[in-house]
Design a protein around this motif. Structure first.
Motif, PDB file in Angstrom:
ATOM      1  N   ARG A 155       0.847  -1.193   0.000  1.00  0.00           N
ATOM      2  CA  ARG A 155       0.000   0.000   0.000  1.00  0.00           C
ATOM      3  C   ARG A 155       0.883   1.244   0.000  1.00  0.00           C
ATOM      4  O   ARG A 155       1.930   1.256   0.644  1.00  0.00           O
ATOM      5  CB  ARG A 155      -0.919   0.041   1.233  1.00  0.00           C
ATOM      6  CG  ARG A 155      -2.062  -0.964   1.207  1.00  0.00           C
ATOM      7  CD  ARG A 155      -3.014  -0.704   2.370  1.00  0.00           C
ATOM      8  NE  ARG A 155      -4.095  -1.656   2.424  1.00  0.00           N
ATOM      9  CZ  ARG A 155      -5.224  -1.550   1.740  1.00  0.00           C
ATOM     10  NH1 ARG A 155      -5.407  -0.520   0.927  1.00  0.00           N
ATOM     11  NH2 ARG A 155      -6.177  -2.461   1.855  1.00  0.00           N
ATOM     12  N   ARG A 163      -4.482   7.246  -2.813  1.00  0.00           N
ATOM     13  CA  ARG A 163      -3.849   6.049  -2.282  1.00  0.00           C
ATOM     14  C   ARG A 163      -3.830   4.970  -3.362  1.00  0.00           C
ATOM     15  O   ARG A 163      -4.566   5.048  -4.344  1.00  0.00           O
ATOM     16  CB  ARG A 163      -4.582   5.545  -1.039  1.00  0.00           C
ATOM     17  CG  ARG A 163      -6.047   5.216  -1.263  1.00  0.00           C
ATOM     18  CD  ARG A 163      -6.808   5.079   0.052  1.00  0.00           C
ATOM     19  NE  ARG A 163      -8.197   4.695  -0.161  1.00  0.00           N
ATOM     20  CZ  ARG A 163      -9.161   5.538  -0.474  1.00  0.00           C
ATOM     21  NH1 ARG A 163      -8.897   6.821  -0.633  1.00  0.00           N
ATOM     22  NH2 ARG A 163     -10.403   5.102  -0.648  1.00  0.00           N
ATOM     23  N   LEU A 164      -2.988   3.963  -3.147  1.00  0.00           N
ATOM     24  CA  LEU A 164      -2.881   2.860  -4.094  1.00  0.00           C
ATOM     25  C   LEU A 164      -2.576   1.572  -3.347  1.00  0.00           C
ATOM     26  O   LEU A 164      -2.108   1.595  -2.208  1.00  0.00           O
ATOM     27  CB  LEU A 164      -1.805   3.143  -5.155  1.00  0.00           C
ATOM     28  CG  LEU A 164      -0.340   3.232  -4.716  1.00  0.00           C
ATOM     29  CD1 LEU A 164       0.324   1.856  -4.580  1.00  0.00           C
ATOM     30  CD2 LEU A 164       0.454   4.085  -5.681  1.00  0.00           C
ATOM     31  N   VAL A 232     -11.481   5.232  -9.460  1.00  0.00           N
ATOM     32  CA  VAL A 232     -10.361   4.304  -9.377  1.00  0.00           C
ATOM     33  C   VAL A 232      -9.815   3.984 -10.766  1.00  0.00           C
ATOM     34  O   VAL A 232     -10.574   3.860 -11.731  1.00  0.00           O
ATOM     35  CB  VAL A 232     -10.777   2.997  -8.640  1.00  0.00           C
ATOM     36  CG1 VAL A 232     -11.913   2.310  -9.370  1.00  0.00           C
ATOM     37  CG2 VAL A 232      -9.606   2.050  -8.465  1.00  0.00           C
ATOM     38  N   PHE A 246      -3.191  -3.486  -9.968  1.00  0.00           N
ATOM     39  CA  PHE A 246      -2.657  -2.241  -9.423  1.00  0.00           C
ATOM     40  C   PHE A 246      -3.793  -1.225  -9.389  1.00  0.00           C
ATOM     41  O   PHE A 246      -4.343  -0.861 -10.429  1.00  0.00           O
ATOM     42  CB  PHE A 246      -1.507  -1.754 -10.306  1.00  0.00           C
ATOM     43  CG  PHE A 246      -0.817  -0.506  -9.819  1.00  0.00           C
ATOM     44  CD1 PHE A 246      -0.118  -0.501  -8.625  1.00  0.00           C
ATOM     45  CD2 PHE A 246      -0.833   0.655 -10.583  1.00  0.00           C
ATOM     46  CE1 PHE A 246       0.540   0.645  -8.189  1.00  0.00           C
ATOM     47  CE2 PHE A 246      -0.169   1.797 -10.163  1.00  0.00           C
ATOM     48  CZ  PHE A 246       0.518   1.792  -8.966  1.00  0.00           C
ATOM     49  N   SER A 247      -4.158  -0.782  -8.198  1.00  0.00           N
ATOM     50  CA  SER A 247      -5.311   0.102  -8.034  1.00  0.00           C
ATOM     51  C   SER A 247      -4.873   1.464  -7.503  1.00  0.00           C
ATOM     52  O   SER A 247      -4.138   1.549  -6.517  1.00  0.00           O
ATOM     53  CB  SER A 247      -6.311  -0.531  -7.057  1.00  0.00           C
ATOM     54  OG  SER A 247      -7.298   0.402  -6.678  1.00  0.00           O
ATOM     55  N   VAL A 248      -5.327   2.522  -8.160  1.00  0.00           N
ATOM     56  CA  VAL A 248      -5.056   3.898  -7.724  1.00  0.00           C
ATOM     57  C   VAL A 248      -6.401   4.576  -7.543  1.00  0.00           C
ATOM     58  O   VAL A 248      -7.214   4.628  -8.482  1.00  0.00           O
ATOM     59  CB  VAL A 248      -4.213   4.669  -8.760  1.00  0.00           C
ATOM     60  CG1 VAL A 248      -3.919   6.079  -8.263  1.00  0.00           C
ATOM     61  CG2 VAL A 248      -2.919   3.920  -9.074  1.00  0.00           C
ATOM     62  N   THR A 249      -6.662   5.104  -6.353  1.00  0.00           N
ATOM     63  CA  THR A 249      -7.970   5.662  -6.057  1.00  0.00           C
ATOM     64  C   THR A 249      -7.855   6.931  -5.225  1.00  0.00           C
ATOM     65  O   THR A 249      -6.785   7.242  -4.685  1.00  0.00           O
ATOM     66  CB  THR A 249      -8.841   4.626  -5.322  1.00  0.00           C
ATOM     67  OG1 THR A 249     -10.171   5.134  -5.186  1.00  0.00           O
ATOM     68  CG2 THR A 249      -8.279   4.308  -3.948  1.00  0.00           C
ATOM     69  N   LEU A 262      -2.717  10.982 -10.862  1.00  0.00           N
ATOM     70  CA  LEU A 262      -3.221   9.655 -10.501  1.00  0.00           C
ATOM     71  C   LEU A 262      -3.237   8.726 -11.713  1.00  0.00           C
ATOM     72  O   LEU A 262      -2.875   7.552 -11.612  1.00  0.00           O
ATOM     73  CB  LEU A 262      -4.625   9.775  -9.901  1.00  0.00           C
ATOM     74  CG  LEU A 262      -4.712  10.522  -8.564  1.00  0.00           C
ATOM     75  CD1 LEU A 262      -6.163  10.799  -8.200  1.00  0.00           C
ATOM     76  CD2 LEU A 262      -4.016   9.747  -7.455  1.00  0.00           C
ATOM     77  N   ALA A 266      -1.036   5.227 -12.377  1.00  0.00           N
ATOM     78  CA  ALA A 266      -1.632   3.959 -12.808  1.00  0.00           C
ATOM     79  C   ALA A 266      -0.977   3.425 -14.060  1.00  0.00           C
ATOM     80  O   ALA A 266      -0.731   2.211 -14.188  1.00  0.00           O
ATOM     81  CB  ALA A 266      -3.131   4.155 -13.040  1.00  0.00           C
TER      82      ALA A 266
END
Length: 272
Positions: A155, A163-164, A232, A246-249, A262, A266
């Motif tokens: 994280r 956050r990711l 996201v 891979f998640s960027v939110t 953001l 990603a």
């Protein structure tokens, strides 16, 4: 009146609290050595010669250990609010992987080859991955109680920007005989986001996918998705016997202010 001395050893990253022993004359004083270790708790060791010193001394030792714990978590060497272990990257499962900022103020994170992790006995080491974040993003410890379970490998967050997290899941959860997996073998973009999107956002993705793209980097294919709501970006690929998500939110205000950054985060994700 007895006194207590706190000693710090820079070579061993340990704190030593010494207190004269009240035992009979001629016996060696007892010392409690408390180490700010990389584990989840403090390790306290006692070195004594002579007889045990009774319940009162045990109580004093516990008080000394508590004091050392406070010192371990207190500002050390000018790093306000951060213990020495955190400053040196010695927390469990946390090994430094961030580069220095480049000319644009962005850092590259690469998963260290010797970072702890993996899911199950007999698994091969995780193939490293990398991504870029603006300066000011920091690693956030992953809890064993995390809702994502053991498959959340990392994280990162910036409280003002977003956050990711990275999910590294066993491919055999989804398909057999894919020890050398590619994202194409797992499925097309629609199948992948329908199957794995809920693992990222915690709900069905139907009607939430705003855009889908496919990119090829160094011979590896990446599926890239933008979802709303929630806001996201998801990048998906596969390597070895694992699927990488891979998640960027971010929240609504962060998304509006930092959308470009953001999205760049990603799109920077790579399995190396």
């Amino acid at each position: 009146m007895s006194s207590t001395t706190v000693l710090f050893s820079p070579t061993s990253s340990s704190l030593f609290l010494t207190k004269p022993s009240p035992v009979a004359k001629g016996r060696t004083a007892a010392a409690a050595a408390v180490r700010c270790s990389s584990g989840p708790s403090l390790s306290v060791g006692h070195e004594e010669e002579g007889e045990r010193e009774g319940v009162a001394m045990v109580g004093r030792r516990r008080a000394l250990a508590s004091a050392a714990a406070a010192v371990c978590g207190a500002p050390v060497l000018g790093f306000a609010g951060r213990g020495l272990a955190a400053t040196q990257g010695l927390l469990a499962g946390r090994i430094p992987g961030l580069s220095e900022p480049d000319g644009n103020g962005w850092r590259t994170y690469r998963r260290p080859d010797d970072k702890s992790g993996g899911h199950g006995v007999g698994w091969s080491p995780i193939i490293p991955y990398s991504f870029k974040v603006p300066d000011g993003w920091d690693e956030v410890p992953v809890s064993i109680a995390d809702l994502g379970g053991t498959e959340i490998d990392l994280r990162f967050a910036n409280p003002k920007e977003g956050r990711l997290f990275v999910i590294v899941a066993p491919v055999r959860r989804f398909a057999d005989d894919l020890d050398d997996a590619t994202i194409e073998k797992i499925g097309n973009p629609e199948k992948v986001i329908t199957a794995f999107g809920p693992e990222v956002i915690g709900e069905n993705v139907e009607g939430k996918v705003l855009s889908t793209a496919t990119a090829e980097r160094s011979g590896r294919t990446y599926y890239q998705f933008e979802l709303e709501p929630p806001h996201v970006f998801i990048t998906a690929t596969a390597a070895g016997n694992r699927l990488y998500l891979f998640s960027v939110t971010a929240n609504g205000l962060q998304w509006k202010r930092h959308y470009k950054d953001l999205k760049q985060i990603a799109e920077s994700f790579r399995v190396v």
